[in-house]
Design a protein around this motif. Structure first.
Motif, PDB file in Angstrom:
ATOM      1  N   SER A 149      -5.732  41.578 -30.778  1.00  0.00           N
ATOM      2  CA  SER A 149      -5.166  40.625 -29.828  1.00  0.00           C
ATOM      3  C   SER A 149      -4.846  41.301 -28.502  1.00  0.00           C
ATOM      4  CB  SER A 149      -3.889  40.017 -30.404  1.00  0.00           C
ATOM      5  OG  SER A 149      -2.879  41.013 -30.510  1.00  0.00           O
ATOM      6  N   ALA A 150      -4.571  40.477 -27.500  1.00  0.00           N
ATOM      7  CA  ALA A 150      -4.176  41.008 -26.193  1.00  0.00           C
ATOM      8  C   ALA A 150      -2.897  41.829 -26.308  1.00  0.00           C
ATOM      9  CB  ALA A 150      -3.992  39.865 -25.201  1.00  0.00           C
ATOM     10  N   PHE A 151      -1.979  41.413 -27.179  1.00  0.00           N
ATOM     11  CA  PHE A 151      -0.741  42.177 -27.363  1.00  0.00           C
ATOM     12  C   PHE A 151      -1.038  43.546 -27.967  1.00  0.00           C
ATOM     13  CE2 PHE A 151       2.738  43.610 -30.080  1.00  0.00           C
ATOM     14  CZ  PHE A 151       3.783  43.644 -29.171  1.00  0.00           C
ATOM     15  N   ALA A 152      -1.950  43.596 -28.952  1.00  0.00           N
ATOM     16  CA  ALA A 152      -2.244  44.859 -29.639  1.00  0.00           C
ATOM     17  C   ALA A 152      -2.840  45.894 -28.703  1.00  0.00           C
ATOM     18  CB  ALA A 152      -3.180  44.612 -30.815  1.00  0.00           C
ATOM     19  N   VAL A 153      -3.659  45.463 -27.744  1.00  0.00           N
ATOM     20  CA  VAL A 153      -4.267  46.407 -26.800  1.00  0.00           C
ATOM     21  C   VAL A 153      -3.507  46.438 -25.477  1.00  0.00           C
ATOM     22  CG1 VAL A 153      -6.542  46.161 -27.836  1.00  0.00           C
ATOM     23  CG2 VAL A 153      -5.918  44.693 -25.910  1.00  0.00           C
ATOM     24  N   GLN A 154      -2.402  45.669 -25.401  1.00  0.00           N
ATOM     25  CA  GLN A 154      -1.574  45.595 -24.192  1.00  0.00           C
ATOM     26  C   GLN A 154      -2.418  45.235 -22.972  1.00  0.00           C
ATOM     27  OE1 GLN A 154       2.270  46.393 -23.868  1.00  0.00           O
ATOM     28  NE2 GLN A 154       1.588  45.246 -25.664  1.00  0.00           N
ATOM     29  N   ALA A 155      -3.096  44.105 -23.065  1.00  0.00           N
ATOM     30  CA  ALA A 155      -3.927  43.632 -21.966  1.00  0.00           C
ATOM     31  C   ALA A 155      -3.696  42.146 -21.766  1.00  0.00           C
ATOM     32  CB  ALA A 155      -5.404  43.887 -22.263  1.00  0.00           C
ATOM     33  N   THR A 156      -3.975  41.671 -20.557  1.00  0.00           N
ATOM     34  CA  THR A 156      -4.014  40.240 -20.323  1.00  0.00           C
ATOM     35  C   THR A 156      -5.388  39.745 -20.762  1.00  0.00           C
ATOM     36  OG1 THR A 156      -4.914  40.428 -18.093  1.00  0.00           O
ATOM     37  CG2 THR A 156      -2.527  40.592 -18.323  1.00  0.00           C
ATOM     38  N   THR A 157      -5.697  38.527 -20.485  1.00  0.00           N
ATOM     39  CA  THR A 157      -6.998  38.000 -20.899  1.00  0.00           C
ATOM     40  C   THR A 157      -8.138  38.556 -20.069  1.00  0.00           C
ATOM     41  OG1 THR A 157      -6.652  36.098 -19.448  1.00  0.00           O
ATOM     42  CG2 THR A 157      -6.019  35.853 -21.770  1.00  0.00           C
ATOM     43  N   THR A 158      -7.830  39.192 -18.936  1.00  0.00           N
ATOM     44  CA  THR A 158      -8.912  39.675 -18.073  1.00  0.00           C
ATOM     45  C   THR A 158      -8.816  41.153 -17.736  1.00  0.00           C
ATOM     46  OG1 THR A 158      -7.662  38.952 -16.125  1.00  0.00           O
ATOM     47  CG2 THR A 158      -9.291  37.415 -17.031  1.00  0.00           C
ATOM     48  N   VAL A 159      -7.618  41.698 -17.621  1.00  0.00           N
ATOM     49  CA  VAL A 159      -7.482  43.094 -17.203  1.00  0.00           C
ATOM     50  C   VAL A 159      -6.457  43.800 -18.082  1.00  0.00           C
ATOM     51  CG1 VAL A 159      -8.086  42.625 -14.801  1.00  0.00           C
ATOM     52  CG2 VAL A 159      -5.701  42.505 -15.518  1.00  0.00           C
ATOM     53  N   PRO A 160      -6.539  45.145 -18.175  1.00  0.00           N
ATOM     54  CA  PRO A 160      -5.545  45.878 -18.959  1.00  0.00           C
ATOM     55  C   PRO A 160      -4.147  45.700 -18.398  1.00  0.00           C
ATOM     56  CG  PRO A 160      -7.455  47.242 -18.476  1.00  0.00           C
ATOM     57  CD  PRO A 160      -7.591  46.004 -17.644  1.00  0.00           C
ATOM     58  N   GLY A 161      -3.171  45.691 -19.291  1.00  0.00           N
ATOM     59  CA  GLY A 161      -1.783  45.690 -18.871  1.00  0.00           C
ATOM     60  C   GLY A 161      -1.263  47.108 -18.904  1.00  0.00           C
ATOM     61  N   GLU A 162      -0.100  47.310 -19.523  1.00  0.00           N
ATOM     62  CA  GLU A 162       0.466  48.652 -19.595  1.00  0.00           C
ATOM     63  C   GLU A 162      -0.350  49.556 -20.509  1.00  0.00           C
ATOM     64  OE1 GLU A 162       4.669  50.827 -20.766  1.00  0.00           O
ATOM     65  OE2 GLU A 162       4.090  48.944 -21.698  1.00  0.00           O
ATOM     66  N   GLY A 163      -1.005  48.976 -21.496  1.00  0.00           N
ATOM     67  CA  GLY A 163      -1.722  49.758 -22.491  1.00  0.00           C
ATOM     68  C   GLY A 163      -3.156  50.050 -22.105  1.00  0.00           C
ATOM     69  N   GLY A 217     -17.995  49.520 -24.587  1.00  0.00           N
ATOM     70  CA  GLY A 217     -19.175  49.996 -25.294  1.00  0.00           C
ATOM     71  C   GLY A 217     -20.240  48.921 -25.329  1.00  0.00           C
ATOM     72  N   LEU A 218     -21.438  49.303 -25.733  1.00  0.00           N
ATOM     73  CA  LEU A 218     -22.563  48.380 -25.776  1.00  0.00           C
ATOM     74  C   LEU A 218     -22.266  47.208 -26.704  1.00  0.00           C
ATOM     75  CD1 LEU A 218     -25.569  47.800 -25.032  1.00  0.00           C
ATOM     76  CD2 LEU A 218     -26.175  49.017 -27.147  1.00  0.00           C
ATOM     77  N   GLY A 219     -22.234  45.999 -26.146  1.00  0.00           N
ATOM     78  CA  GLY A 219     -22.022  44.806 -26.939  1.00  0.00           C
ATOM     79  C   GLY A 219     -20.588  44.541 -27.328  1.00  0.00           C
ATOM     80  N   LEU A 220     -19.641  45.365 -26.876  1.00  0.00           N
ATOM     81  CA  LEU A 220     -18.239  45.162 -27.222  1.00  0.00           C
ATOM     82  C   LEU A 220     -17.597  44.190 -26.236  1.00  0.00           C
ATOM     83  CD1 LEU A 220     -17.093  48.812 -28.067  1.00  0.00           C
ATOM     84  CD2 LEU A 220     -18.059  47.069 -29.589  1.00  0.00           C
ATOM     85  N   PRO A 221     -16.731  43.306 -26.705  1.00  0.00           N
ATOM     86  CA  PRO A 221     -16.094  42.335 -25.808  1.00  0.00           C
ATOM     87  C   PRO A 221     -15.189  43.022 -24.794  1.00  0.00           C
ATOM     88  CG  PRO A 221     -15.119  42.240 -27.997  1.00  0.00           C
ATOM     89  CD  PRO A 221     -16.314  43.122 -28.107  1.00  0.00           C
ATOM     90  N   SER A 222     -15.157  42.482 -23.589  1.00  0.00           N
ATOM     91  CA  SER A 222     -14.362  43.069 -22.516  1.00  0.00           C
ATOM     92  C   SER A 222     -13.017  42.388 -22.338  1.00  0.00           C
ATOM     93  CB  SER A 222     -15.141  43.017 -21.196  1.00  0.00           C
ATOM     94  OG  SER A 222     -15.493  41.678 -20.875  1.00  0.00           O
ATOM     95  N   VAL A 223     -12.797  41.277 -23.045  1.00  0.00           N
ATOM     96  CA  VAL A 223     -11.512  40.579 -22.994  1.00  0.00           C
ATOM     97  C   VAL A 223     -11.052  40.323 -24.426  1.00  0.00           C
ATOM     98  CG1 VAL A 223     -11.970  39.496 -20.766  1.00  0.00           C
ATOM     99  CG2 VAL A 223     -12.640  38.313 -22.862  1.00  0.00           C
ATOM    100  N   PRO A 224      -9.734  40.241 -24.648  1.00  0.00           N
ATOM    101  CA  PRO A 224      -9.232  39.991 -26.003  1.00  0.00           C
ATOM    102  C   PRO A 224      -9.667  38.626 -26.527  1.00  0.00           C
ATOM    103  CG  PRO A 224      -7.507  40.822 -24.541  1.00  0.00           C
ATOM    104  CD  PRO A 224      -8.666  40.468 -23.676  1.00  0.00           C
ATOM    105  N   PRO A 225      -9.867  38.512 -27.863  1.00  0.00           N
ATOM    106  CA  PRO A 225      -9.776  39.585 -28.862  1.00  0.00           C
ATOM    107  C   PRO A 225     -10.903  40.592 -28.685  1.00  0.00           C
ATOM    108  CG  PRO A 225     -10.627  37.591 -29.866  1.00  0.00           C
ATOM    109  CD  PRO A 225     -10.218  37.211 -28.479  1.00  0.00           C
ATOM    110  N   CYS A 226     -10.555  41.873 -28.826  1.00  0.00           N
ATOM    111  CA  CYS A 226     -11.516  42.930 -28.523  1.00  0.00           C
ATOM    112  C   CYS A 226     -11.215  44.155 -29.377  1.00  0.00           C
ATOM    113  CB  CYS A 226     -11.471  43.270 -27.039  1.00  0.00           C
ATOM    114  SG  CYS A 226      -9.845  43.835 -26.474  1.00  0.00           S
ATOM    115  N   VAL A 227     -11.886  45.256 -29.091  1.00  0.00           N
ATOM    116  CA  VAL A 227     -11.795  46.458 -29.920  1.00  0.00           C
ATOM    117  C   VAL A 227     -10.556  47.272 -29.552  1.00  0.00           C
ATOM    118  CG1 VAL A 227     -12.910  48.629 -30.548  1.00  0.00           C
ATOM    119  CG2 VAL A 227     -14.280  46.551 -30.225  1.00  0.00           C
ATOM    120  N   TYR A 228      -9.779  47.638 -30.570  1.00  0.00           N
ATOM    121  CA  TYR A 228      -8.640  48.533 -30.389  1.00  0.00           C
ATOM    122  C   TYR A 228      -9.133  49.973 -30.479  1.00  0.00           C
ATOM    123  CZ  TYR A 228      -4.327  51.087 -31.365  1.00  0.00           C
ATOM    124  OH  TYR A 228      -3.296  51.991 -31.321  1.00  0.00           O
ATOM    125  N   GLY A 229      -9.108  50.666 -29.346  1.00  0.00           N
ATOM    126  CA  GLY A 229      -9.536  52.063 -29.296  1.00  0.00           C
ATOM    127  C   GLY A 229      -8.828  52.747 -28.149  1.00  0.00           C
TER     128      GLY A 229
END
Length: 358
Positions: free
Chosen positions: A147-161, A167-179
């Protein structure tokens, strides 16, 4: 209970950055747990909550700043035999993502279960603590749909986190990859557009922690050896374009750490060198050591020196020298200008720390 600084969306680091227009810095609950160890039965230890690792491990499998959540049950027996001085067996249950989907009966929580057996051996001036851990990770695709909370991001850009891992084919907005430090495991996308791990994860981890007394009490010789194997890794990885390769399983991790000295008393010093070779799907990249070149698919050297200035203060210097192991694999993290299939230049980074414990 323990408190720690750092982004709430990065379990691998407690660092704070001097930025964000003088905004307040985050302090979160880093540990909160209960341990039951009856006086009459010291061999029994039951722990639950968010706690420090209760089993022998290295940064090959987990970042040292992570405090897992769940339960641990340990049976540890001190023995008076000539060689075997202790035998320990424990069970481990870690819970890392709750499924709160409306599909209650078909949704599954994400967790890891397993155990470890270990012992302590002593023969003259030599001692060793061998251990073997098995850890089965279930429903890991939740990591790819954070979720956006888990990666500390808004729906479009990173937040504090750290935001969404790229990566190739990975989503750029939440829900997305936690890494938090990047993402290097192999993935694929199904016909419905959902992303999945190419491999599943069943860790089989063998550690030999050895020490040799040199005759100078402050300078024991220490040698840590580790072999990690993901028994559920995919048979063949994907290349940089997402196509199948003829390479074998990317499931192995190798680690060796040789040091001289200790850090027990004031003015103790320790010098050491560590080597790590970790293949792409040897572990889950999201929880790996945050200081190394990349989460997985790496060759990493580490040269370090530490000095215990005071009982509560330690000065540390580390030289990290690492590069990607195979730049032609999917989600490889490489330096700009590196062509897939070529050898990435070594990344060299020095780190100075002054650690205060209270």
């Amino acid at each position: 209970m323990f408190l720690a600084t750092g982004s709430l969306g990065d379990s691998n680091s407690t660092n704070e950055t001097v930025t964000n227009f003088f905004n307040r810095k985050t302090i979160g609950l880093d540990r909160g747990y209960i341990t039951y160890q009856p006086v009459a039965h010291r061999w029994l230890q039951l722990t639950g909550g968010k706690f420090a690792y209760t089993w022998q491990r290295t940064s090959v499998t987990f970042d040292p700043d992570i405090n897992p959540e769940g339960f641990s049950e340990k049976l540890s027996f001190d023995l008076s035999t000539p060689v075997l001085k202790n035998f320990t067996a424990q069970a481990i249950q870690m819970l890392f993502s709750e499924n709160n989907s409306s599909k209650f009966l078909t949704g599954h929580d994400s967790f890891a279960v397993g155990g470890q057996v270990s012992g302590k051996l002593e023969v003259g001036i030599f001692s060793s603590t061998p251990s073997f851990t098995i850890l089965n990770w279930r429903n890991v695709d939740a990591i790819l749909n954070a979720s956006a909370f888990a990666v500390q991001a808004t729906t479009t850009v990173p937040g504090e986190g750290p935001g969404c891992a790229s990566g190739l084919g990975l989503p750029s907005v939440p829900p997305c990859v936690y890494g938090p430090q990047g993402f290097t495991n192999a993935t694929f996308t199904d016909s419905s557009g959902k992303i999945h791990f190419l491999s599943q994860f069943l860790y089989a981890d063998l550690i030999l922690n050895n020490q040799l007394k040199t005759g100078i009490s402050r300078f024991p010789l220490n040698l840590m050896l580790e072999y990690q194997n993901n028994l559920n890794a995919a048979d063949h990885p994907l290349d940089a374009t997402g196509n199948a390769t003829n390479l074998g399983k990317q499931s192995h991790g190798y680690f060796a750490d040789l040091s001289l000295g200790q850090l027990k008393n004031r003015n103790d010093v320790q010098f050491g060198y560590a080597f790590e070779r970790e293949e792409q799907d040897a572990i889950i990249a999201s929880f790996s050591e945050s200081e190394q070149r990349a989460p997985t698919n790496i060759l990493q050297h580490r040269i370090y020196a530490q000095w215990k200035l005071r009982p509560s203060i330690t000065a540390s210097y580390v030289l990290w020298v690492g590069r990607t192991l195979n730049s032609n694999l999917q989600h490889s993290i490489v330096a700009p200008g590196t062509t897939p299939g070529t050898t990435e230049p070594w990344l060299k980074r020095m780190q100075f720390d002054l650690l205060y414990m209270f």
